[in-house]
Scaffold this motif. Sequence first.
Motif, PDB file in Angstrom:
ATOM      1  N   ALA A 184       0.859  -1.177   0.000  1.00 45.83           N
ATOM      2  CA  ALA A 184       0.000   0.000   0.000  1.00 45.83           C
ATOM      3  C   ALA A 184       0.894   1.225   0.000  1.00 45.83           C
ATOM      4  N   ASP A 189      -4.661   5.628   0.282  1.00 42.48           N
ATOM      5  CA  ASP A 189      -4.042   4.659  -0.611  1.00 42.48           C
ATOM      6  C   ASP A 189      -5.003   4.563  -1.785  1.00 42.48           C
ATOM      7  N   LEU A 224      -4.934   3.318  -4.889  1.00 44.00           N
ATOM      8  CA  LEU A 224      -5.182   2.054  -5.584  1.00 44.00           C
ATOM      9  C   LEU A 224      -5.973   1.090  -4.710  1.00 44.00           C
ATOM     10  N   GLY A 225      -5.673   1.119  -3.420  1.00 48.59           N
ATOM     11  CA  GLY A 225      -6.328   0.171  -2.528  1.00 48.59           C
ATOM     12  C   GLY A 225      -7.592   0.708  -1.910  1.00 48.59           C
ATOM     13  N   MET A 280     -10.738  -0.653   2.369  1.00 52.14           N
ATOM     14  CA  MET A 280     -10.429  -2.062   2.166  1.00 52.14           C
ATOM     15  C   MET A 280      -9.509  -2.627   3.250  1.00 52.14           C
TER      16      MET A 280
END
Lengths: 380, 277
Positions: free
Chosen positions: A261, A286, A288-289, A323
């Motif tokens: 991350a 983060d 992308l996450g 997530m």
Amino acid sequence: MAETIRLTVNGEACTATVPARTQLAEVLRDHLDLTGTHLACEQGVCGACTVMVNGRPVRSCITYAHSCDGAVIETIEGHRGDPVMDRLRDAFSRHHALQCGFCTPGMLATARDIVARFDAPDEATIRHELSGNLCRCTGYVGIVNAIRDVIDQRAADAGGAARPAPAEPVGRPAFTPFEPVAPDPAPARAAAATSGPRVTEEDGATVVRRDFALAHPPEAVWALFSDPRRVAPCIPGATLDSIDGDRFEGAVEIRFGPIRARFGGQGSFLNDDSRREGAITGRGDDKLGKSRVQGDLRYAIEPGTDAGTSRARIELRFEIEGMLAQFNRPELVAGFVDYILGQFAANCDAVLAGGDAAPSRGVSALAMLWAVLKAWTRRR
Amino acid sequence: MKPAPFELHRPSDTALAARMTGGGDGTIKPVAGGQSLGPMLNLRLTRPAGLVDITALPGLTDLRETATHVEIGAAVTHARIEDGACPEPIAGMLRHVAGGIAYRAVRNRGTIGGSLCHADPAADWITALTALGASVVATGGTGTTREIPMTEFMLGAYRTALRPDEIATAIRIPRHSPGARWGYHKICRKVGEFADAIAAFVADPQTRVCRAVFGSTGGAPLVSPVLAAHAARTGTPADLAMVKAELGRSGLSLGAVKIHQLAVAHRRAVAEALSDG
């Protein structure tokens, strides 16, 4: 990238040309229009997506389609000509084993497997075996009764007395105490910096407290800690992009086992030179996450037990959303924090001795915590 | 959620597979069932550039037996072990441990080697195989193999002694004598969830080997020779206060609740092993 796989689904041969990341459930639902296979948690917990692959129940949400190339698959739309499944469907209706029906396709796959693997399971065994399939509306009474009903029908077919008598407990030779041989030498284990739990939950935030020794005098250590440009490179995985007064922007990248991350964000810092105490407050994303974290880090530098050494006390308090929050588990934090702080302390000592911090491998204190910590509150 | 895109490799040569994972600077992950990695991929907690599926490598699903050891291929599923397909290095223990992992649908795909290499502190095999004195056979990119004892295999949460270009290919478990006793107890909030506490105990009066191991401690399993020796000498578990004192001395960061859970699990595992019923 996309390659073609061959499957036999509900007795019919079919192909799908899909990329490697495609899950079996996706092929069933989106390519073959078999939408009876339900997707809910998509992390192997709820059991709604359970289907039969080569006669065994599997989670189709964490089974890649490519790993099923050549497999024989039965979904809820299938099981044609299977008398056990016919009886289960009928029993589910009679025992009121479903209301909304969302969990039913997975329940039936697991039920089919229970009937196949156990001759005469008691209710506790059936409930144990069903524990990987969650029902959120009907409750399990009807489901368990339906499964027992089908097992009883089978016993009746076989003459009514299929239940074997419980096995007689078999005695075993008495245990003779003995003097054990010297144990394998245990690998050296780093002593903990402080005793007792140092990861707690307070007011919805995760709080980590630690202290650790540094081989340099407090003045020198404080000079390092109070200079963001110098201390940032000592934090494994951290980069500082800009500083404006007491504000900063930067990022911290974590690697924790398979987890990656990168939290980019901003914050502010406040240092009290006379008390050698300071605090950093920040928040980051983060992207992308799809996780967010916010928190603060307080630190204080004191003289160490030996002349010319220091003790650093830190308190890290953070909250995480998204997530990562679904995943984290507090028992993993303590070990990770010790690992990271060991690197951080070594880097600080190296910098104070006139050298450089070890090249960053993208592992960071300020972040894995988020990675592994918080999900437990959410999951349990 | 869908995982981030990745390349899937399915090599048929072990050394080649090891070189593939070693060449990716940590962005290429071996996978052998994917029941732990899969959820992380779906949540996008991990975004590897490539996965190397090792389940098709030669010998990785084999079960072998020698005069002194049982050898289990790294890609053997928990379900196969649960169903008794594996020779028993100690009567019944592997089947019991395998049957307690997650859920049957997960055990049908999850593998013993994958679980060890994922190195989750709450995983069953990490603790159980440490108690059995097992070792991990690893193959490197040049094709050389080495054996890593379980006590040195797991370094911390998700960290193992495997080098980037090494793949675990098998687990070697010493055969115990017929009179050997074992106990395995874990405390979970819900069946199949990550355990809050795990205790494993093995005592072999013939070889005089005895091990007591704690799992789900936040890092590598904790081996306690003191508690093992107490049980072997007296034939009973140490009392709760003594177990808690031992855990307190371990140097691990354990809260009062965790210590209590671990101590209760240990006493139950030892009692189960040493009862004559």
